[in-house]
Write a protein that holds these residues in place. Structure first.
Motif, PDB file in Angstrom:
ATOM      1  N   THR A 216      82.099  43.623  87.498  1.00 16.88           N
ATOM      2  CA  THR A 216      82.970  44.450  87.633  1.00 16.88           C
ATOM      3  C   THR A 216      82.482  45.584  88.419  1.00 16.88           C
ATOM      4  O   THR A 216      81.496  45.298  89.342  1.00 16.88           O
ATOM      5  CB  THR A 216      83.334  45.367  86.041  1.00 16.88           C
ATOM      6  OG1 THR A 216      84.509  46.157  86.354  1.00 16.88           O
ATOM      7  CG2 THR A 216      81.962  45.995  85.601  1.00 16.88           C
ATOM      8  N   GLY A 235      81.569  43.336  91.409  1.00 16.12           N
ATOM      9  CA  GLY A 235      82.917  43.447  91.726  1.00 16.12           C
ATOM     10  C   GLY A 235      83.516  42.213  90.775  1.00 16.12           C
ATOM     11  O   GLY A 235      82.875  41.418  90.196  1.00 16.12           O
ATOM     12  N   LEU A 236      85.027  41.926  90.949  1.00 18.30           N
ATOM     13  CA  LEU A 236      85.517  41.008  90.684  1.00 18.30           C
ATOM     14  C   LEU A 236      85.184  39.613  91.000  1.00 18.30           C
ATOM     15  O   LEU A 236      84.915  39.433  92.281  1.00 18.30           O
ATOM     16  CB  LEU A 236      87.189  41.058  90.564  1.00 18.30           C
ATOM     17  CG  LEU A 236      87.896  40.223  90.264  1.00 18.30           C
ATOM     18  CD1 LEU A 236      87.894  40.183  88.747  1.00 18.30           C
ATOM     19  CD2 LEU A 236      89.445  40.252  90.682  1.00 18.30           C
ATOM     20  N   ARG A 238      86.813  36.325  91.381  1.00 18.15           N
ATOM     21  CA  ARG A 238      88.260  35.876  91.290  1.00 18.15           C
ATOM     22  C   ARG A 238      87.978  34.365  90.892  1.00 18.15           C
ATOM     23  O   ARG A 238      87.203  33.514  91.426  1.00 18.15           O
ATOM     24  CB  ARG A 238      88.878  36.076  92.469  1.00 18.15           C
ATOM     25  CG  ARG A 238      89.198  37.674  92.854  1.00 18.15           C
ATOM     26  CD  ARG A 238      89.932  37.675  94.153  1.00 18.15           C
ATOM     27  NE  ARG A 238      89.926  39.209  94.499  1.00 18.15           N
ATOM     28  CZ  ARG A 238      90.946  39.903  94.078  1.00 18.15           C
ATOM     29  NH1 ARG A 238      91.811  39.515  93.281  1.00 18.15           N
ATOM     30  NH2 ARG A 238      90.608  41.211  94.317  1.00 18.15           N
ATOM     31  N   GLN A 339      90.183  42.976  84.360  1.00 17.73           N
ATOM     32  CA  GLN A 339      89.550  43.089  85.571  1.00 17.73           C
ATOM     33  C   GLN A 339      90.590  42.912  86.757  1.00 17.73           C
ATOM     34  O   GLN A 339      90.574  43.573  87.748  1.00 17.73           O
ATOM     35  CB  GLN A 339      88.196  42.299  85.793  1.00 17.73           C
ATOM     36  CG  GLN A 339      87.329  42.806  84.576  1.00 17.73           C
ATOM     37  CD  GLN A 339      86.571  44.169  85.068  1.00 17.73           C
ATOM     38  OE1 GLN A 339      86.155  44.451  85.984  1.00 17.73           O
ATOM     39  NE2 GLN A 339      87.095  45.152  83.969  1.00 17.73           N
ATOM     40  N   ARG A 340      91.067  41.701  86.650  1.00 17.68           N
ATOM     41  CA  ARG A 340      92.324  41.085  87.609  1.00 17.68           C
ATOM     42  C   ARG A 340      93.362  42.198  87.904  1.00 17.68           C
ATOM     43  O   ARG A 340      93.696  42.570  88.954  1.00 17.68           O
ATOM     44  CB  ARG A 340      92.503  39.853  87.248  1.00 17.68           C
ATOM     45  CG  ARG A 340      91.514  38.725  87.625  1.00 17.68           C
ATOM     46  CD  ARG A 340      91.993  37.297  87.624  1.00 17.68           C
ATOM     47  NE  ARG A 340      92.316  36.821  86.117  1.00 17.68           N
ATOM     48  CZ  ARG A 340      91.456  36.415  85.343  1.00 17.68           C
ATOM     49  NH1 ARG A 340      90.175  36.181  85.528  1.00 17.68           N
ATOM     50  NH2 ARG A 340      92.023  35.995  84.087  1.00 17.68           N
ATOM     51  N   ALA A 343      91.934  45.208  89.516  1.00 22.14           N
ATOM     52  CA  ALA A 343      91.693  44.911  90.989  1.00 22.14           C
ATOM     53  C   ALA A 343      93.107  44.995  91.571  1.00 22.14           C
ATOM     54  O   ALA A 343      92.991  44.839  93.027  1.00 22.14           O
ATOM     55  CB  ALA A 343      91.072  43.561  90.818  1.00 22.14           C
ATOM     56  N   GLU A 404      91.220  49.740  92.133  1.00 20.90           N
ATOM     57  CA  GLU A 404      91.526  48.761  93.043  1.00 20.90           C
ATOM     58  C   GLU A 404      90.917  48.921  94.458  1.00 20.90           C
ATOM     59  O   GLU A 404      90.505  47.902  94.940  1.00 20.90           O
ATOM     60  CB  GLU A 404      93.042  48.772  93.339  1.00 20.90           C
ATOM     61  CG  GLU A 404      93.661  47.719  94.369  1.00 20.90           C
ATOM     62  CD  GLU A 404      95.118  47.847  94.358  1.00 20.90           C
ATOM     63  OE1 GLU A 404      95.758  46.890  95.143  1.00 20.90           O
ATOM     64  OE2 GLU A 404      95.722  48.884  94.291  1.00 20.90           O
ATOM     65  N   PHE A 407      87.497  47.716  93.730  1.00 25.17           N
ATOM     66  CA  PHE A 407      86.927  46.369  93.722  1.00 25.17           C
ATOM     67  C   PHE A 407      87.408  45.860  95.156  1.00 25.17           C
ATOM     68  O   PHE A 407      86.673  44.895  95.320  1.00 25.17           O
ATOM     69  CB  PHE A 407      88.233  45.604  92.887  1.00 25.17           C
ATOM     70  CG  PHE A 407      88.076  45.722  91.289  1.00 25.17           C
ATOM     71  CD1 PHE A 407      86.886  44.826  90.827  1.00 25.17           C
ATOM     72  CD2 PHE A 407      88.518  46.696  90.424  1.00 25.17           C
ATOM     73  CE1 PHE A 407      86.759  44.779  89.604  1.00 25.17           C
ATOM     74  CE2 PHE A 407      88.242  46.656  88.988  1.00 25.17           C
ATOM     75  CZ  PHE A 407      87.315  45.953  88.472  1.00 25.17           C
ATOM     76  N   ALA A 408      88.248  46.314  96.001  1.00 28.91           N
ATOM     77  CA  ALA A 408      88.483  45.772  97.233  1.00 28.91           C
ATOM     78  C   ALA A 408      87.248  45.795  97.978  1.00 28.91           C
ATOM     79  O   ALA A 408      87.135  45.202  99.165  1.00 28.91           O
ATOM     80  CB  ALA A 408      89.731  46.856  97.954  1.00 28.91           C
TER      81      ALA A 408
END
Length: 442
Positions: A216, A235-236, A238, A339-340, A343, A404, A407-408
């Motif tokens: 995260t 971070g995420l 994916r 989390q998704r 994000a 967001e 996360f980016a």
């Protein structure tokens, strides 16, 4: 090129992100073995990694808990019982599989799921013979801290000396009383395997590894002034993309003028759909929204309430395809799904009442990106009120968009690959230094 072993339990929330990590490591030229449930063997091969199937006794026990007992227990008591049954019982069998894998092949690094407690006898043994270990946590950070309440209570961080004093007392109560049986069980298992007792509280085992990977961003996790040096926010992470997704006939409706609300009860705590999915369907039946329900693999026929005209139901809907179209997520607090959503800049309503889910819900509320319903079994009125509040107060959307943006700026999969390189180089440097020192003494 490194040779990496990934050991992970088989529930989707645990294995999906680490399969993405495996695929990335393979693409970077590394040799990867994934140790998990046999059900994922074909998916592992698709990543280019080598599968090491776990025997059932070494994997996650997904048979249902008694629903009445589960709902009646306090957060910490329920957490302790879940830890013992789901994560400690497989420990000896996991340790045996890890030892077998390490005897059959040299590995430069091990990435291990936080719930894969079979790594503990190895971490407590001769570390010179053990490759660097990177723990990966599929839950909010569980490490105890002077700045936070113990995991399981769903409380926000302390804001002053009195709050810290209260949290210290709660942490002591948690470790010495409420989680005592789980700690004792772990120690008994470790001693029976020839290892020492845990030198830290059971939920702090991540501090024993060379790195603790937290998937995260720091702005979603409580600040800690005593965070161990090995903790890394990446971070995420994916999951692998769903390239083969075929949109259902109603998919085009999601691009209409009405807001889209996605409802999910996750892929583990989804045996009783009356906990969240059914109340949410009933709550939103007459709202001016389009509702997309995912049962997380359960047969949609198990839903016992009428399906309104504004609601679409599917067993699975891939988040990478759906979330860009969603305005509000209603969730039981699965860490990965939340989390998704964040994000993607989607505010969240969380009804989390079991295992780590109250902690996820509390962090959503603390971040300002959503609402914590403070129960795993909300009423329809509570659900529709929360969705309306998020839609009418733009602070939730602003805070979700702020997350967001955070996360980016991160690529969790790439950062994990960099951490693997980092620990491998550290170990090589220490080995070279040791050789040079021995030569200088001759």
């Amino acid at each position: 090129m490194a040779t990496v072993l990934i050991a992970v339990l088989s529930p989707t929330g645990h294995v999906a992100p680490l399969l993405a990590v495996a695929e990335d490591l393979v693409c970077r030229g590394n040799r990867v073995t994934v140790m998990t449930g046999a059900i994922h063997t074909e998916s592992i091969r698709e990543t280019g990694a080598h599968p090491h199937p776990l025997p059932p006794a070494a994997d996650f026990d997904d048979t249902p808990f008694d629903a009445a007992q589960r709902a009646a227990r306090s957060g910490l008591d329920a957490l302790g019982r879940a830890i013992t049954r789901l994560f400690l019982r497989p420990l000896p069998h996991q340790a045996a599989e890890l030892r077998r894998a390490l005897s059959e092949q040299h590995y430069d690094a091990i990435i291990v799921d936080y719930g894969f407690f079979g790594i503990l006898p190895l971490l407590l043994g001769d570390r010179a013979d053990l490759p660097p270990v990177l723990y990966y946590t599929p839950t909010p950070l569980m490490l105890s801290s002077r700045d936070t309440a113990p995991t399981g209570l769903g409380l926000p961080p302390a804001t002053g000396p009195a709050g810290r004093m209260l949290h210290r007392g709660l942490t002591t109560l948690s470790q010495r009383v409420l989680l005592r049986n789980a700690q004792r069980t772990a120690d008994e298992m470790l001693i029976s395997l020839g290892a020492q007792r845990l030198p830290v509280p059971l939920l702090d085992v991540g501090a024993l590894a060379d790195r603790l990977i937290v998937p995260t961003v720091p702005s979603f996790e409580y600040p800690r002034s005593d965070l161990p040096a090995g903790v890394r926010f990446v971070g995420l992470v994916r999951p692998r993309s769903s390239d083969g997704f075929v949109p259902p006939p109603w998919w085009a409706e999601l691009d209409g003028s009405r807001p889209v609300v996605h409802v999910t009860q996750g892929t583990v705590d989804n045996r009783d759909l009356s906990r969240l999915i059914e109340p949410a369907i009933t709550a939103l039946a007459h709202a001016e929204v389009t509702v997309v329900v995912s049962t997380g693999g359960r047969d949609v026929g198990e839903i016992t309430v009428p399906i309104p005209a504004n609601t679409h139901v599917a067993e699975y809907v891939p988040h990478d395809q759906l979330l860009p179209k969603v305005d509000v997520l209603v969730s039981n607090g699965g860490y990965g799904g939340v989390q998704r959503a964040l994000a993607a800049g989607v505010p969240v309503v969380v009804a989390g009442g079991t295992e780590d889910k109250p902690e996820v819900a509390a962090r959503v509320a603390w971040s300002g990106a959503g609402i914590d319903l403070r129960t795993g079994t909300p009423s329809p009125a509570a659900v529709v009120s929360a969705v309306h509040q998020i839609r009418s107060d733009d602070r939730y959307l602003r805070n979700a968009r702020s997350l967001e943006a955070a996360f980016a700026r991160r690529d969790g999969v790439a950062e994990i690959a960099a951490l693997v390189d980092e620990v491998v180089q550290e170990r090589s440097g220490r080995a070279a230094s040791g050789i040079a020192k021995r030569k200088s003494l001759r």
